[in-house]
Design a protein around this motif. Structure first.
Motif, short mmCIF file in Angstrom:
data_model
loop_
_atom_site.label_atom_id
_atom_site.label_comp_id
_atom_site.label_asym_id
_atom_site.label_seq_id
_atom_site.Cartn_x
_atom_site.Cartn_y
_atom_site.Cartn_z
N HIS A 122 0.68 -1.24 0.06
CA HIS A 122 0.09 0.05 0.07
C HIS A 122 0.98 1.38 0.00
O HIS A 122 0.56 2.18 -0.84
N LYS A 123 1.84 1.11 0.72
CA LYS A 123 2.79 2.43 1.05
C LYS A 123 3.37 2.58 -0.48
O LYS A 123 3.72 3.85 -0.91
N LYS A 124 3.99 1.53 -1.15
CA LYS A 124 4.29 1.68 -2.40
C LYS A 124 3.65 2.13 -3.54
O LYS A 124 3.82 3.17 -4.39
N ALA A 125 2.25 1.87 -3.49
CA ALA A 125 1.24 2.13 -4.33
C ALA A 125 1.13 3.75 -4.20
O ALA A 125 1.09 4.42 -5.26
N LEU A 126 1.02 4.28 -3.02
CA LEU A 126 0.87 5.58 -2.67
C LEU A 126 1.95 6.42 -2.95
O LEU A 126 1.86 7.38 -3.52
N GLU A 127 2.95 5.87 -2.68
CA GLU A 127 4.47 6.59 -2.96
C GLU A 127 4.78 6.83 -4.56
O GLU A 127 5.15 7.86 -4.74
N ASN A 128 4.24 6.07 -5.32
CA ASN A 128 4.40 5.98 -6.71
C ASN A 128 3.27 6.74 -7.47
O ASN A 128 3.26 6.93 -8.48
N ASN A 129 2.17 7.42 -6.38
CA ASN A 129 0.99 8.05 -6.89
C ASN A 129 0.50 7.18 -7.94
O ASN A 129 -0.10 7.84 -9.22
N ASP A 130 0.32 5.87 -7.79
CA ASP A 130 -0.46 5.15 -8.71
C ASP A 130 -1.96 5.51 -8.79
O ASP A 130 -2.50 5.96 -7.77
N GLU A 131 -2.48 5.32 -10.16
CA GLU A 131 -3.92 5.80 -10.41
C GLU A 131 -4.88 4.78 -9.68
O GLU A 131 -5.79 4.82 -8.98
N PHE A 132 -4.21 3.53 -10.09
CA PHE A 132 -5.05 2.33 -9.52
C PHE A 132 -4.34 1.45 -8.64
O PHE A 132 -2.74 1.24 -8.85
N HIS A 133 -5.00 0.66 -7.55
CA HIS A 133 -4.20 -0.04 -6.76
C HIS A 133 -5.14 -1.26 -6.70
O HIS A 133 -6.30 -1.16 -6.97
N GLY A 134 -4.93 -2.18 -6.15
CA GLY A 134 -5.70 -3.71 -5.97
C GLY A 134 -5.30 -4.77 -5.27
O GLY A 134 -4.22 -4.56 -4.48
N THR A 135 -5.94 -6.05 -5.53
CA THR A 135 -5.44 -7.18 -4.91
C THR A 135 -5.84 -8.15 -5.79
O THR A 135 -6.49 -8.04 -6.53
N SER A 136 -4.88 -9.15 -5.77
CA SER A 136 -4.83 -10.32 -6.87
C SER A 136 -4.91 -11.72 -6.06
O SER A 136 -4.19 -12.00 -5.10
N VAL A 137 -5.46 -12.45 -6.74
CA VAL A 137 -5.65 -14.04 -6.27
C VAL A 137 -4.95 -14.82 -7.31
O VAL A 137 -5.04 -14.62 -8.50
N HIS A 138 -3.90 -15.58 -6.84
CA HIS A 138 -3.31 -16.39 -7.81
C HIS A 138 -2.74 -17.73 -7.25
O HIS A 138 -2.71 -17.99 -6.08
N PHE A 139 -2.49 -18.49 -8.14
CA PHE A 139 -2.05 -20.14 -7.82
C PHE A 139 -0.54 -20.01 -7.19
O PHE A 139 0.21 -19.03 -7.82
N VAL A 140 -0.24 -20.58 -6.36
CA VAL A 140 1.14 -20.33 -5.74
C VAL A 140 2.26 -21.41 -6.69
O VAL A 140 1.82 -22.51 -6.62
N THR A 141 3.08 -20.79 -6.74
CA THR A 141 4.34 -21.44 -7.61
C THR A 141 5.47 -21.31 -6.81
O THR A 141 5.41 -20.48 -5.59
N GLU A 142 6.61 -21.86 -6.86
CA GLU A 142 7.76 -21.58 -6.22
C GLU A 142 8.32 -20.09 -6.16
O GLU A 142 8.89 -19.61 -5.11
N GLU A 143 7.82 -19.25 -7.08
CA GLU A 143 8.39 -17.98 -7.14
C GLU A 143 7.34 -17.00 -6.31
O GLU A 143 6.26 -16.87 -6.54
#
Ligand code: GAR
Length: 218
Positions: A122-143
């Motif tokens: 959240h801090k990073k998105a605010l500091e970068n003045n992003d127009e959009f921010h959000g949340t993601s659901v993903h399958f887990v891999t080693e990365e």
């Protein structure tokens, strides 16, 4: 019925959203256990109050990540889950662990991945003045935070046309708004999986037997 195990480290507000969807009868499965690496996690109380088995496995009692993940995997296997949900589980998982449950592990991460893997999103998105921010659901891999994306929810970060003291959101407010989105998004995605609509294949995510070209915007 399909069986879910939910892994947490903290407050468990996402866990609560799963419990509520299960109680509404629209999850498509049963939460058989909640496991926390943090014995103090409030989510353990939420689980107990809902009559769900709550297990605390303190990672601090293990000398290595490998040995903790081994015990964690053993604990999960007892419950024979169809799906494992990482809901604010703040531990990096070993490749061995990920391979053991390949294709059955979902994570939610509070950014519009591939932007901002890791902490302080959240801090990073605010500091970068992003127009959009959000949340993601993903399958887990080693990365770390790098597995194939399934779905995202987003919000506008810049409220007015130009930012000033009054219309600027702070980190706490952004976190709260993102979590509200998560509570709608994550149990819904899990229900897709439990209803056999979602799979992870070698070349990506399939939804209703069609390969996803981009994450679903929900
Ligand atoms: C959620 O916002 C989730 O996206 C985040 O932790 C929070 C847990 O809240 N996950 C991560 O940062 C994973 N790296 P909760 O315990 O109230 O569900």
């Amino acid at each position: 019925s399909k069986r879910l195990v939910i892994l947490i480290s903290g407050s468990g507000s996402n866990l609560q959203a799963f419990i509520e969807k299960q109680q509404q009868g629209s999850l498509g499965g049963t939460i058989v256990s909640v496991i926390s690496n943090n014995p103090e996690a409030y989510g353990l109380t939420r689980a107990r109050e809902a009559g769900i088995k709550a297990v605390s496995l303190d990672h601090k009692t293990h000398a290595s990540r490998e040995s903790f993940d081994k015990e964690l995997a053993e604990e999960i296997k007892k419950d024979q889950p169809d799906l494992i949900i990482l809901a604010g589980f703040m531990r990096i998982l070993t490749p061995e662990f990920v391979q053991t449950f390949r294709g059955k592990l979902l994570n939610i991460h509070p950014s519009l991945l591939p932007k901002y893997p890791g902490l302080h999103t959240h801090k990073k998105a605010l500091e970068n003045n992003d127009e959009f921010h959000g949340t993601s659901v993903h399958f887990v891999t080693e990365e770390l935070d790098g597995g194939p994306l399934i779905a995202q929810s987003q919000m506008r970060l810049i409220v007015g046309s130009e930012s000033n003291e009054e219309n600027e959101l702070n980190e706490q407010q952004v976190m709260q708004r993102i979590q509200k989105l998560e509570h709608r998004l994550y149990p819904e995605v899990a229900s897709w999986y439990l209803n056999n609509r979602l799979t992870m294949e070698k070349d990506g995510v399939y939804f209703d037997h069609k390969k996803l070209e981009r994450p679903i915007l929900f």
